[in-house]
Design a protein around this motif. Structure first.
Motif, PDB file in Angstrom:
ATOM      1  N   ALA A 108       0.835  -1.197  -0.026  1.00 15.82           N
ATOM      2  CA  ALA A 108      -0.101  -0.098   0.119  1.00 15.82           C
ATOM      3  C   ALA A 108       0.898   1.201   0.019  1.00 15.82           C
ATOM      4  CB  ALA A 108      -0.932  -0.085   1.001  1.00 15.82           C
ATOM      5  N   VAL A 109       0.931   2.012  -1.171  1.00 19.98           N
ATOM      6  CA  VAL A 109       1.806   3.159  -1.277  1.00 19.98           C
ATOM      7  C   VAL A 109       1.173   4.412  -0.941  1.00 19.98           C
ATOM      8  CG1 VAL A 109       3.094   4.435  -2.815  1.00 19.98           C
ATOM      9  CG2 VAL A 109       3.111   2.056  -3.168  1.00 19.98           C
ATOM     10  N   ASN A 110       1.765   5.147  -0.011  1.00 21.76           N
ATOM     11  CA  ASN A 110       1.254   6.464   0.480  1.00 21.76           C
ATOM     12  C   ASN A 110       1.301   7.693  -0.865  1.00 21.76           C
ATOM     13  OD1 ASN A 110       0.094   8.700   1.965  1.00 21.76           O
ATOM     14  ND2 ASN A 110       2.132   9.186   2.245  1.00 21.76           N
ATOM     15  N   ARG A 111       0.254   8.381  -0.879  1.00 21.71           N
ATOM     16  CA  ARG A 111       0.152   9.624  -1.980  1.00 21.71           C
ATOM     17  C   ARG A 111      -0.145  10.859  -1.466  1.00 21.71           C
ATOM     18  NH1 ARG A 111       2.840   7.324  -6.080  1.00 21.71           N
ATOM     19  NH2 ARG A 111       1.980   5.446  -6.783  1.00 21.71           N
ATOM     20  N   LEU A 112      -0.419  10.914   0.018  1.00 23.20           N
ATOM     21  CA  LEU A 112      -0.796  11.950   0.821  1.00 23.20           C
ATOM     22  C   LEU A 112       0.572  12.586   1.407  1.00 23.20           C
ATOM     23  CD1 LEU A 112      -3.998  10.521   2.555  1.00 23.20           C
ATOM     24  CD2 LEU A 112      -3.965  11.942   0.359  1.00 23.20           C
ATOM     25  N   ASN A 113       0.480  13.895   1.715  1.00 20.28           N
ATOM     26  CA  ASN A 113       1.425  14.709   2.367  1.00 20.28           C
ATOM     27  C   ASN A 113       1.085  14.907   3.850  1.00 20.28           C
ATOM     28  OD1 ASN A 113       3.351  15.164   0.280  1.00 20.28           O
ATOM     29  ND2 ASN A 113       1.627  16.336  -0.810  1.00 20.28           N
ATOM     30  N   GLY A 114       2.071  14.932   4.672  1.00 18.35           N
ATOM     31  CA  GLY A 114       1.840  15.215   6.286  1.00 18.35           C
ATOM     32  C   GLY A 114       2.689  14.219   7.071  1.00 18.35           C
ATOM     33  N   THR A 115       1.926  14.048   8.240  1.00 16.94           N
ATOM     34  CA  THR A 115       2.583  13.393   9.259  1.00 16.94           C
ATOM     35  C   THR A 115       1.684  11.889   9.409  1.00 16.94           C
ATOM     36  OG1 THR A 115       3.576  14.913  10.233  1.00 16.94           O
ATOM     37  CG2 THR A 115       3.563  12.963  11.515  1.00 16.94           C
ATOM     38  N   VAL A 116       2.721  10.670   9.394  1.00 15.58           N
ATOM     39  CA  VAL A 116       1.719   9.342   9.775  1.00 15.58           C
ATOM     40  C   VAL A 116       1.350   9.628  11.322  1.00 15.58           C
ATOM     41  CG1 VAL A 116       2.030   6.861   9.920  1.00 15.58           C
ATOM     42  CG2 VAL A 116       3.374   8.322   7.938  1.00 15.58           C
ATOM     43  N   THR A 117      -0.035   9.413  11.693  1.00 16.13           N
ATOM     44  CA  THR A 117      -0.478   9.325  12.650  1.00 16.13           C
ATOM     45  C   THR A 117      -1.199   8.115  13.402  1.00 16.13           C
ATOM     46  OG1 THR A 117      -2.808  10.408  11.892  1.00 16.13           O
ATOM     47  CG2 THR A 117      -0.968  12.010  12.730  1.00 16.13           C
ATOM     48  N   TRP A 118      -1.462   7.346  12.392  1.00 21.90           N
ATOM     49  CA  TRP A 118      -1.936   6.033  13.065  1.00 21.90           C
ATOM     50  C   TRP A 118      -1.766   4.859  11.843  1.00 21.90           C
ATOM     51  CZ3 TRP A 118      -5.774   2.668  10.701  1.00 21.90           C
ATOM     52  CH2 TRP A 118      -6.071   1.657  11.574  1.00 21.90           C
ATOM     53  N   LEU A 119      -1.361   3.686  12.437  1.00 22.89           N
ATOM     54  CA  LEU A 119      -1.038   2.404  11.545  1.00 22.89           C
ATOM     55  C   LEU A 119      -1.632   1.267  11.983  1.00 22.89           C
ATOM     56  CD1 LEU A 119       2.752   3.298  11.005  1.00 22.89           C
ATOM     57  CD2 LEU A 119       1.055   3.288   9.265  1.00 22.89           C
ATOM     58  N   PRO A 120      -2.336   0.451  11.247  1.00 20.37           N
ATOM     59  CA  PRO A 120      -2.775  -0.772  11.638  1.00 20.37           C
ATOM     60  C   PRO A 120      -1.939  -1.744  12.255  1.00 20.37           C
ATOM     61  CG  PRO A 120      -2.684  -0.875   9.578  1.00 20.37           C
ATOM     62  CD  PRO A 120      -2.144   0.417   9.924  1.00 20.37           C
ATOM     63  N   GLU A 121      -2.205  -2.866  13.132  1.00 20.03           N
ATOM     64  CA  GLU A 121      -1.258  -3.762  13.656  1.00 20.03           C
ATOM     65  C   GLU A 121      -1.156  -4.883  12.585  1.00 20.03           C
ATOM     66  OE1 GLU A 121      -2.332  -5.245  17.376  1.00 20.03           O
ATOM     67  OE2 GLU A 121      -2.116  -3.388  18.274  1.00 20.03           O
ATOM     68  N   SER A 122       0.103  -5.463  12.502  1.00 18.69           N
ATOM     69  CA  SER A 122       0.135  -6.750  11.826  1.00 18.69           C
ATOM     70  C   SER A 122      -0.791  -7.704  11.948  1.00 18.69           C
ATOM     71  CB  SER A 122       1.728  -7.359  11.896  1.00 18.69           C
ATOM     72  OG  SER A 122       2.634  -6.394  11.343  1.00 18.69           O
TER      73      SER A 122
END
Length: 389
Positions: A108-122
Motif C-alpha cells: 500500500a503506497v502513500n500518496r498524501l502529504n503530512g505526518t503518519v498518525t495511525w497505523l494498523p497492527e500486523s
C-alpha cells in the motif's frame, strides 16, 4: 538370414525422464505481486513421448518385421521376462513444493502529504470503507477494485476508476447517482456525504491517495512506515495479503502446462492430511539474478482451497502440491521397458503366446509411473509382452 528378427535391449522400466511441452502462458495482467521465498526442488513422476525418443528408445536396438511376414523367432530367443497388458487410468502428474499462507504480498503506497498518525497492527483485517492508515489524523480508506487509484476524481471525469468508486459508494450505503463511468453532480453529492461521515473536508472531489483499492478484504502482513514520522509520498506504508489461505507454487516456464486455471490439484499438509485445491490464477514473475547472473522467468500459480477449516491452523507452511496435467482413463498399458524401436519406424511390443513370440506395431501415448499407454491392431488386455534383454 531372411525373416530373422533381432531384438535389442529396450529402455529400462522406471528409467523416466521428463520433457515438458511448452504451452501458451496463462498469466494475469499487470505487475506481478512480490515473492517471499524461492522455490525448492521439484519431484517428478511425468514422462512424455518426446523423452523416450530422445533417451530410452534411442538406446533400443531396432527390430523389424522381416518384410512383413511376422516371422517368429526361435524359442531360444524368447525374452527373459514378460509382463501383462493391462487396462487402467494413467495420469500425467508432477509434485512441486508450495507455500501455504495468505497468498502474494502487495504494497500500500502513500500518496498524501503530512505526518503518519495511525497505523494498523500486523495481522489486522481491513474491509471496505475502513481506514487503512491515517495521515494528519485523516484516513486513507480501503475500497474494492482492480484498478489502482491514479488521479483525483471530480465532476466531469469518466472512466473505469469512476465506476469503481461509484460501486463502492453504493455498497457503503450512499445513493442518488447512477453507477456508470461518469462522475456527475449526483456523484459529487454522494462523495460529500461520504466525506462528512469520515470527518474530511466536504469538497465533492476524491483527492489522489485518499482511497486505496484492493481486490477485496485484506490482511496486514507488515507495517513499513512509522507513526509520527513524516509521510513519504510514493513510499510503502504497509504490506498486505488476502484474508483467505491459499497455496503459492512457483514453476519453471517449461512446466506451465500444469498451471491451467481451473485445474484440480492435491495438497499434502504438514500434519499428514490432504486438501483439494484448484488453480485460481497464474502469472509470470521475473526474479533478479545475483551479481553477474541473468534474471530468470518463472510461472507462479495460486491454488485456492475449498476447505479452509483443514488449513485454519497454518499461517505459513511448506506443502507438497500434486498437479495433474493430463489423464487417460481406461487405456491399455505396458511397462515402458517393453517398448522396442522398429526398423520400419515407430515402436512395437513383443507378444509372447504359446511358447513363441511375434512383434506388433503400437502407438505410444501418455507415459506415467513406469508404464505407457499403447494402442494398435491386434493388441488386447491380458496379452503377455516381453521385456527385452
Amino acid at each position: 538370414m531372411p525373416g530373422e528378427v533381432h531384438a535389442g535391449r529396450g529402455p529400462e522400466e522406471g528409467a523416466v525422464t521428463e520433457t515438458a511441452q511448452l504451452a501458451s502462458p496463462n498469466t494475469s495482467t499487470g505487475a506481478a505481486p512480490q515473492r517471499r521465498r524461492r522455490r525448492r526442488g521439484a519431484r517428478t513422476t511425468l514422462l512424455v513421448l518426446g523423452a523416450l525418443a530422445a533417451g530410452g528408445a534411442a538406446a533400443a536396438a531396432a527390430v523389424g518385421f522381416g518384410g512383413g511376414n511376422g516371422a517368429t523367432p526361435p524359442a531360444s530367443n524368447l525374452p527373459p521376462a514378460t509382463a501383462p497388458v493391462t487396462r487402467q487410468t494413467l495420469q500425467d502428474t508432477q509434485t512441486l513444493d508450495g507455500e501455504l499462507g495468505f497468498g502474494p504480498t502487495h504494497s500500500a503506497v502513500n500518496r498524501l502529504n503530512g505526518t503518519v498518525t495511525w497505523l494498523p497492527e500486523s495481522g489486522a483485517v481491513v474491509s471496505r470503507g475502513k481506514p487503512l492508515y491515517k495521515i494528519d489524523n485523516t484516513p486513507a480508506v480501503l475500497m474494492y477494485g482492480n484498478v489502482p487509484a491514479y488521479r483525483e476524481l471530480r465532476t466531469g471525469d469518466e472512466g473505469t476508476d469512476v465506476k469503481q468508486l461509484e460501486q463502492n459508494l453504493k455498497a457503503l450505503g450512499y445513493g442518488g447517482f447512477t453507477v456508470d463511468r461518469e462522475f456527475t453532480a449526483s456523484t459529487a453529492t454522494a462523495v460529500r456525504q461520504w466525506q462528512e461521515d469520515l470527518g474530511l473536508k466536504e469538497t465533492g472531489r476524491v483527492e489522489f491517495g485518499r482511497v486505496v483499492f484492493a481486490s477485496g478484504q485484506i490482511r496486514v502482513e507488515s507495517v513499513e512506515a512509522t507513526a509520527s514520522a513524516p509521510a513519504q509520498p510514493g513510499a510503502a506504508v504497509l504490506k498486505y495479503t488476502g484474508t483467505v489461505r491459499v497455496v503459492v507454487v512457483q514453476l519453471d516456464v517449461a512446466d506451465q502446462r500444469l498451471a491451467k486455471v481451473g485445474a484440480a490439484v492435491r495438497v499434502e499438509l504438514p500434519t499428514g492430511g490432504t486438501a483439494e485445491g484448484t488453480v485460481a490464477k497464474a502469472y509470470t514473475v521475473i526474479e533478479a539474478g545475483g551479481q553477474g547472473e541473468e534474471a530468470t522467468t518463472k510461472i507462479e500459480a495460486v491454488v485456492s482451497l475449498a476447505d479452509q477449516k483443514a488449513v485454519a491452523t497454518f499461517n505459513q507452511a511448506a506443502v507438497d502440491v500434486t498437479f495433474t496435467a493430463a489423464e487417460r482413463p481406461d487405456v491399455l498399458t505396458v511397462p515402458v521397458s517393453a517398448l522396442v524401436a522398429l526398423r520400419e519406424g515407430g515402436y512395437g511390443v513383443e507378444v509372447v503366446e504359446n511358447g513363441a513370440s511375434r512383434y506388433l506395431a503400437v502407438q505410444a501415448g501418455l507415459f506415467s509411473g513406469g508404464r505407457v499407454e499403447v494402442s494398435g491392431e491386434g493388441l488386447a488386455e491380458g496379452m503377455t509382452v516381453g521385456i527385452p534383454r
